[in-house]
Design a protein around this motif. Structure first.
Motif, short mmCIF file in Angstrom:
data_model
loop_
_atom_site.label_atom_id
_atom_site.label_comp_id
_atom_site.label_asym_id
_atom_site.label_seq_id
_atom_site.Cartn_x
_atom_site.Cartn_y
_atom_site.Cartn_z
N PHE A 1 35.09 -57.08 33.87
CA PHE A 1 34.05 -56.96 34.90
C PHE A 1 33.69 -58.32 35.50
O PHE A 1 32.78 -58.39 36.33
CB PHE A 1 32.79 -56.33 34.31
N ARG A 2 34.38 -59.37 35.11
CA ARG A 2 34.07 -60.68 35.67
C ARG A 2 34.37 -60.68 37.16
O ARG A 2 35.43 -60.21 37.59
CB ARG A 2 34.88 -61.75 34.94
N GLY B 1 33.42 -53.52 28.37
CA GLY B 1 33.96 -54.50 29.29
C GLY B 1 33.50 -55.91 29.02
O GLY B 1 32.60 -56.17 28.21
N LEU B 2 34.15 -56.83 29.73
CA LEU B 2 33.94 -58.27 29.59
C LEU B 2 33.17 -58.77 30.80
O LEU B 2 33.46 -58.42 31.94
CB LEU B 2 35.29 -58.97 29.52
N SER B 3 32.16 -59.63 30.55
CA SER B 3 31.33 -60.15 31.63
C SER B 3 31.21 -61.66 31.57
O SER B 3 31.33 -62.27 30.51
CB SER B 3 29.92 -59.53 31.57
N ALA B 4 30.94 -62.24 32.73
CA ALA B 4 30.70 -63.68 32.81
C ALA B 4 29.46 -63.95 33.64
O ALA B 4 29.31 -65.02 34.23
CB ALA B 4 31.91 -64.40 33.42
N GLU B 5 28.57 -62.97 33.69
CA GLU B 5 27.38 -63.08 34.53
C GLU B 5 26.41 -64.14 34.01
O GLU B 5 26.29 -64.36 32.82
CB GLU B 5 26.66 -61.74 34.62
N ASP B 6 25.71 -64.75 34.95
CA ASP B 6 24.78 -65.83 34.66
C ASP B 6 23.50 -65.54 35.44
O ASP B 6 23.56 -64.95 36.52
CB ASP B 6 25.41 -67.15 35.11
N PRO B 7 22.33 -65.90 34.93
CA PRO B 7 21.09 -65.64 35.69
C PRO B 7 21.08 -66.20 37.10
O PRO B 7 20.38 -65.68 37.97
CB PRO B 7 20.01 -66.30 34.82
N VAL C 1 29.36 -53.09 40.06
CA VAL C 1 28.75 -52.64 38.81
C VAL C 1 27.98 -53.79 38.19
O VAL C 1 26.90 -53.60 37.61
CB VAL C 1 29.83 -52.12 37.84
N GLU C 2 28.52 -55.01 38.33
CA GLU C 2 27.84 -56.17 37.77
C GLU C 2 26.48 -56.39 38.43
O GLU C 2 25.52 -56.81 37.78
CB GLU C 2 28.71 -57.43 37.93
#
Length: 379
Positions: free
Chosen positions: A76-77, A231-237, A245-246
């Motif tokens: 999901f990155r 899933g894999l995420s790399a989200e940051d504030p 979707v992210e």
């Protein structure tokens, strides 16, 4: 002295894989070039050392061609850079370890007749992330009025982890692969992932990331579980997306931690970083998430947002602490809920000590006894 003929492609695959984890195989093994050309072959002992250094299975070197490795969960990155990169060995080994823990706990939960986690997979991206976050806050009793007893936002994060685990979710936080401090996870590659399963939903948080960003990751992955998506995420504030979707999970995480109703216009003219710090103290949540909600509601321009997040990060990095007790860290790395279940099962004779050591990432019985004691269990 027995030597092993290894194909050039397999050796290069191992070297490139190790390089993604910061290991320079050529520097550590000067004979590598000769092995690749076939002018020399490694001994069994040399090959074992090479496999250990590159974190690859020894059996791989007996294959005619290198294995194909891909992420076992959805990526999901957001952005082409992530999709273009091959997953590092550190990331893959971390996912595999979590999958093994999830498999064990899922079987354990069924044997113990645990109830499935009822809300996993009950939402869709068509639902309002704001309403979904409000429902989850109520379920976890994490409303602003319920947080006043927490000392600060760090205590708030610890309490949130505990409440999520009480809901039946396994939560792990680690900045390294297993207990190997030499294999540090890279937060620029990923910040977290989740593995969806109604009896053993799991969230992993990259502990190498800034502590103030980890609550956001925790709630972002909580949102993925609510959607029923591994899933894999790399989200940051500090990142914002229009449609994805992210973006749904980001909005869920932000609203869960900092309800928009708590953000009021500031009549004193204080800058956003100061307001975020005050909101953080009031709600016992990370100032990074407080800042995210402020700039989102006030629709600030991207240049101002980047500047303010940079300023706040500098403050948080200066106060960041390290170190810690090995056993406390071991519990954090596998999660207290998981550790308690493994220890109880072992003490009751349903899980072998050898299997327990592997699942908990420890090597000695003394460590097991210490972990049991910390969990209030009698070895």
């Amino acid at each position: 002295m027995m030597r092993v003929e290894v194909t050039r492609d397999v050796l290069r695959w191992a070297s490139e894989r190790a390089a993604r984890d910061g290991v320079d195989a050529q520097a550590r093994f000067p004979r590598l070039a000769a092995w690749e050309t076939g002018s020399s072959q490694p001994t069994v002992k040399q090959l074992e050392a090479f496999a250990k250094a590159t974190h690859t299975p020894i059996g791989t070197y007996f294959l005619p061609t290198p294995p194909t490795e891909s992420l076992p969960i959805t990526d999901f990155r957001v952005g082409p850079a992530f999709r273009a990169d091959l997953p590092s060995g550190n990331l893959l080994d971390t996912i595999y370890a979590c999958q093994r823990r999830q498999d064990w706990f899922s079987e354990h939960a069924r044997l113990e007749r645990f109830d499935p986690v009822p809300w996993v997979g009950t939402y869709t991206p068509a639902d309002s992330p704001i309403e979904a976050a409000a429902e989850m806050r109520r379920r976890l009793h994490f409303e602003p009025t319920n947080r006043r007893s927490f000392a600060d936002w760090k205590a708030g994060h610890r309490e949130l982890v505990a409440r999520i685990e009480t809901e039946g979710v396994l939560v792990s936080t680690s900045g390294v692969v297993g207990n190997s401090t030499q294999r540090r996870l890279d937060p620029t590659e990923f910040r977290g992932f989740c593995l969806t399963e109604v009896f053993a939903p799991l969230i992993f948080i990259n502990g190498a990331d800034l502590k103030a960003a980890q609550s956001f990751t925790l709630c972002h992955e909580l949102a993925h579980l609510a959607l029923g998506q591994s899933g894999l995420s790399a989200e940051d504030p500090g990142t914002f997306h229009e449609e994805s979707v992210e973006a749904w999970c980001d909005d869920f995480a932000t609203e869960f931690l900092v309800p928009s109703s708590e953000v009021l216009p500031d009549a004193l003219g204080r800058d956003t970083v100061e307001r975020a710090s005050r909101l953080s103290q009031s709600l016992r949540v990370s100032p990074l998430v407080s800042l995210r909600q402020i700039v989102k509601r006030e629709k600030l321009d991207s240049k101002t947002i980047a500047r303010d997040f940079a300023r706040l990060r500098e403050r948080l990095i200066e106060t960041r602490s390290g170190g810690g007790n090995f056993h406390a860290t071991a519990l954090l790395r596998v999660g207290r809920k998981f550790a308690r279940s493994v220890i109880e099962s072992t003490l009751e004779g349903r899980t072998t000590y050898v299997e327990a050591f592997r699942l908990l990432g420890i090597k000695a019985g003394l460590s097991f006894d210490e972990l049991a004691s910390r969990m209030g269990l009698q070895p």
